[in-house]
Design an enzyme around this catalytic site. Sequence first.
Site, PDB file in Angstrom:
ATOM      1  N   TYR A  15     -14.762   7.170  -4.221  1.00  0.00           N
ATOM      2  CA  TYR A  15     -15.782   6.657  -4.848  1.00  0.00           C
ATOM      3  C   TYR A  15     -16.773   7.776  -3.779  1.00  0.00           C
ATOM      4  O   TYR A  15     -17.889   6.901  -3.441  1.00  0.00           O
ATOM      5  CB  TYR A  15     -16.119   5.147  -5.207  1.00  0.00           C
ATOM      6  CG  TYR A  15     -15.106   4.255  -5.419  1.00  0.00           C
ATOM      7  CD1 TYR A  15     -15.081   4.819  -6.738  1.00  0.00           C
ATOM      8  CD2 TYR A  15     -14.082   4.030  -4.915  1.00  0.00           C
ATOM      9  CE1 TYR A  15     -14.541   4.312  -7.329  1.00  0.00           C
ATOM     10  CE2 TYR A  15     -13.046   3.745  -5.464  1.00  0.00           C
ATOM     11  CZ  TYR A  15     -12.674   3.607  -7.533  1.00  0.00           C
ATOM     12  OH  TYR A  15     -12.318   3.082  -7.560  1.00  0.00           O
ATOM     13  N   TYR A 143      -9.784  -6.497 -11.008  1.00  0.00           N
ATOM     14  CA  TYR A 143      -9.817  -4.441 -10.896  1.00  0.00           C
ATOM     15  C   TYR A 143      -7.964  -4.868 -10.677  1.00  0.00           C
ATOM     16  O   TYR A 143      -7.660  -5.431 -10.041  1.00  0.00           O
ATOM     17  CB  TYR A 143     -10.032  -4.409  -9.074  1.00  0.00           C
ATOM     18  CG  TYR A 143      -9.931  -2.843  -8.597  1.00  0.00           C
ATOM     19  CD1 TYR A 143     -10.637  -2.223  -8.860  1.00  0.00           C
ATOM     20  CD2 TYR A 143      -8.782  -2.759  -7.914  1.00  0.00           C
ATOM     21  CE1 TYR A 143     -10.637  -0.688  -8.779  1.00  0.00           C
ATOM     22  CE2 TYR A 143      -8.692  -1.915  -7.145  1.00  0.00           C
ATOM     23  CZ  TYR A 143      -9.150  -0.335  -7.797  1.00  0.00           C
ATOM     24  OH  TYR A 143      -8.909   0.448  -7.660  1.00  0.00           O
ATOM     25  N   ASP A 248      -0.803  -9.209 -11.178  1.00  0.00           N
ATOM     26  CA  ASP A 248      -0.883  -7.902  -9.923  1.00  0.00           C
ATOM     27  C   ASP A 248      -1.211  -9.343  -8.341  1.00  0.00           C
ATOM     28  O   ASP A 248      -2.741  -9.267  -7.902  1.00  0.00           O
ATOM     29  CB  ASP A 248      -2.896  -7.954 -10.732  1.00  0.00           C
ATOM     30  CG  ASP A 248      -2.346  -6.205  -9.349  1.00  0.00           C
ATOM     31  OD1 ASP A 248      -2.234  -6.109  -8.420  1.00  0.00           O
ATOM     32  OD2 ASP A 248      -3.866  -5.337  -9.752  1.00  0.00           O
ATOM     33  N   LYS A 277      -0.609  -2.496  -1.687  1.00  0.00           N
ATOM     34  CA  LYS A 277      -1.254  -2.697  -0.178  1.00  0.00           C
ATOM     35  C   LYS A 277       0.032  -2.693   1.264  1.00  0.00           C
ATOM     36  O   LYS A 277       0.500  -1.768   1.840  1.00  0.00           O
ATOM     37  CB  LYS A 277      -2.475  -3.034  -0.288  1.00  0.00           C
ATOM     38  CG  LYS A 277      -3.348  -2.968  -1.515  1.00  0.00           C
ATOM     39  CD  LYS A 277      -4.669  -2.896  -1.895  1.00  0.00           C
ATOM     40  CE  LYS A 277      -5.991  -2.744  -1.930  1.00  0.00           C
ATOM     41  NZ  LYS A 277      -6.496  -2.482  -3.434  1.00  0.00           N
TER      42      LYS A 277
HETATM   43  C1  LIG Z   1      -6.204  -1.560  -4.926  1.00  0.00           C
HETATM   44  C2  LIG Z   1      -5.623  -2.716  -5.643  1.00  0.00           C
HETATM   45  C3  LIG Z   1      -5.102  -1.503  -6.752  1.00  0.00           C
HETATM   46  C4  LIG Z   1      -4.943  -0.429  -7.131  1.00  0.00           C
HETATM   47  O1  LIG Z   1      -3.572   0.072  -5.886  1.00  0.00           O
HETATM   48  P1  LIG Z   1      -3.687   1.630  -5.662  1.00  0.00           P
HETATM   49  O2  LIG Z   1      -2.470   2.152  -3.837  1.00  0.00           O
HETATM   50  O3  LIG Z   1      -5.046   1.843  -4.345  1.00  0.00           O
HETATM   51  O4  LIG Z   1      -3.833   2.686  -6.598  1.00  0.00           O
HETATM   52  C5  LIG Z   1      -4.345  -2.819  -7.489  1.00  0.00           C
HETATM   53  N1  LIG Z   1      -4.973  -3.463  -7.524  1.00  0.00           N
HETATM   54  C6  LIG Z   1      -5.341  -4.879  -7.346  1.00  0.00           C
HETATM   55  C7  LIG Z   1      -5.560  -5.921  -7.238  1.00  0.00           C
HETATM   56  C8  LIG Z   1      -5.654  -4.123  -5.864  1.00  0.00           C
HETATM   57  O5  LIG Z   1      -5.994  -4.486  -4.657  1.00  0.00           O
END
Ligand SMILES: *Cc1c(COP(=O)(O)O)cnc(C)c1O
Length: 427
Positions: A15, A143, A248, A277
């Site tokens: 970004y 997100y 997610d 992550k």
């Molecule tokens: C960081 C994140 C993603 C994306 O993961 P990347 O490894 O950056 O592609 C997707 N969903 C959530 C909730 C996140 O915090």
Amino acid sequence: MTPLEFDQKHLWHPYTNVEKPGPTFRVKEAEGVWLTLDDGSKIIDAMSSWWCALHGHKHPKITKAIHDQLDIMPHVMFGGLTHDPAIELGEKLLEMTPKSMQRIFYCDSGSVSVEVAMKMAVQYQHALGFQGRSKFATIRSGYHGDTWKAMSVCDPDTGMHHLFQGALAVELFINRPPIAIDEEWIDDPAANGLGELRALFEANSAQIAAFILEPVVQGTGGMYFYHPEYLNEARALCDEFGILLIFDEIATGFGRLGKLFATDFCEIEPDIICFGKALTGGHISFATTMTNDKVAQTIGNGSPGIFMHGPTFMANPLACVAAKASLEILAQGNWKTQTAAIAEQLRTDLAPAKSYTGVKDVRVLGGIGVIEMDHTVSADVAHGFAKENGVYLRPFSKNIYTMPPFITTPDELSQITAAMLKLAKVL
Ligand SMILES: *Cc1c(COP(=O)(O)O)cnc(C)c1O
């Protein structure tokens, strides 16, 4: 050209304006909670490098696992081949993750795992003969990553919808769950957000493949903690309308919330779950999408039967052994007392900010502490104070926040919270 000048001229950062990049530190070493910069100074990584470094950087057990695997087999393709790191990690994941999640897809990054989850949902619906079910329902201020399909379910205002208008699939949004985790649940669909979800499903279920959301904690979209009862009832609505439920857990998984998974706050389990992550304890990029037997079998028995995804570096052995080592450290169980102690200290230390001018809210859940301002704050200004405070914080939007490594000591955490209080006064 100095190395930093090269970086500024040629390397794109997340970004960032490539012509006018913000201030950047050159990190020479990372160990435990500490980052050593090129001038020899040390600062605490209060971000766990974007939620990842659970056990601190360069954890000896994880780096040893990677070293050992490097001498055996750094990589082989996963098409037609398999290996012990993938199998052993799979066994460990099944032991620790929600029970119905029995089928594992390994991939490279969080965004890819979201793409995989969304593809699974569409292939599942198509296998059942619902060709029209290809859209996604989601809540605002979410997100889910930066790839195309993941981006389409990020918050339509703070996300990139406007910028990519016309190029991005239009999905179906409702308001985020209105009742926060520390508020009393209200059993009224008009007040708890489920009336809106039902109305959305009633009007659009013939087009919806799945309902996707971050369970309990919305991270990058606003650092908002909502009531898990919403998820229990959303599960029932999804079942009623034949819509899959995707959690997610890329940011929430592996102890960050003080429970092993956000799903552990609920009485239900999703159909598909994404992890990323912290999966490797922040040592190497890796993610996984897991699903239940029902979804896997339906896809497998449909046409064409095969699941249409297969990354080149799928199940990379180095990433698998790193993830397994990180899960073994978690399985020892210290994360429970560590996150409880971090939460307690964050609550005490950050409380004074509640009375500061410009502060809208202070909230803590597990290993996450947030000071929400009533205005947008600058990551660059926070960056400028990092050396002086000895702490690296990278605020976004209105939030000054930390999710420190679980091994952070009380003194180190005091240093972090002092820096946050100071930033809340100057930002
Ligand atoms: C960081 C994140 C993603 C994306 O993961 P990347 O490894 O950056 O592609 C997707 N969903 C959530 C909730 C996140 O915090």
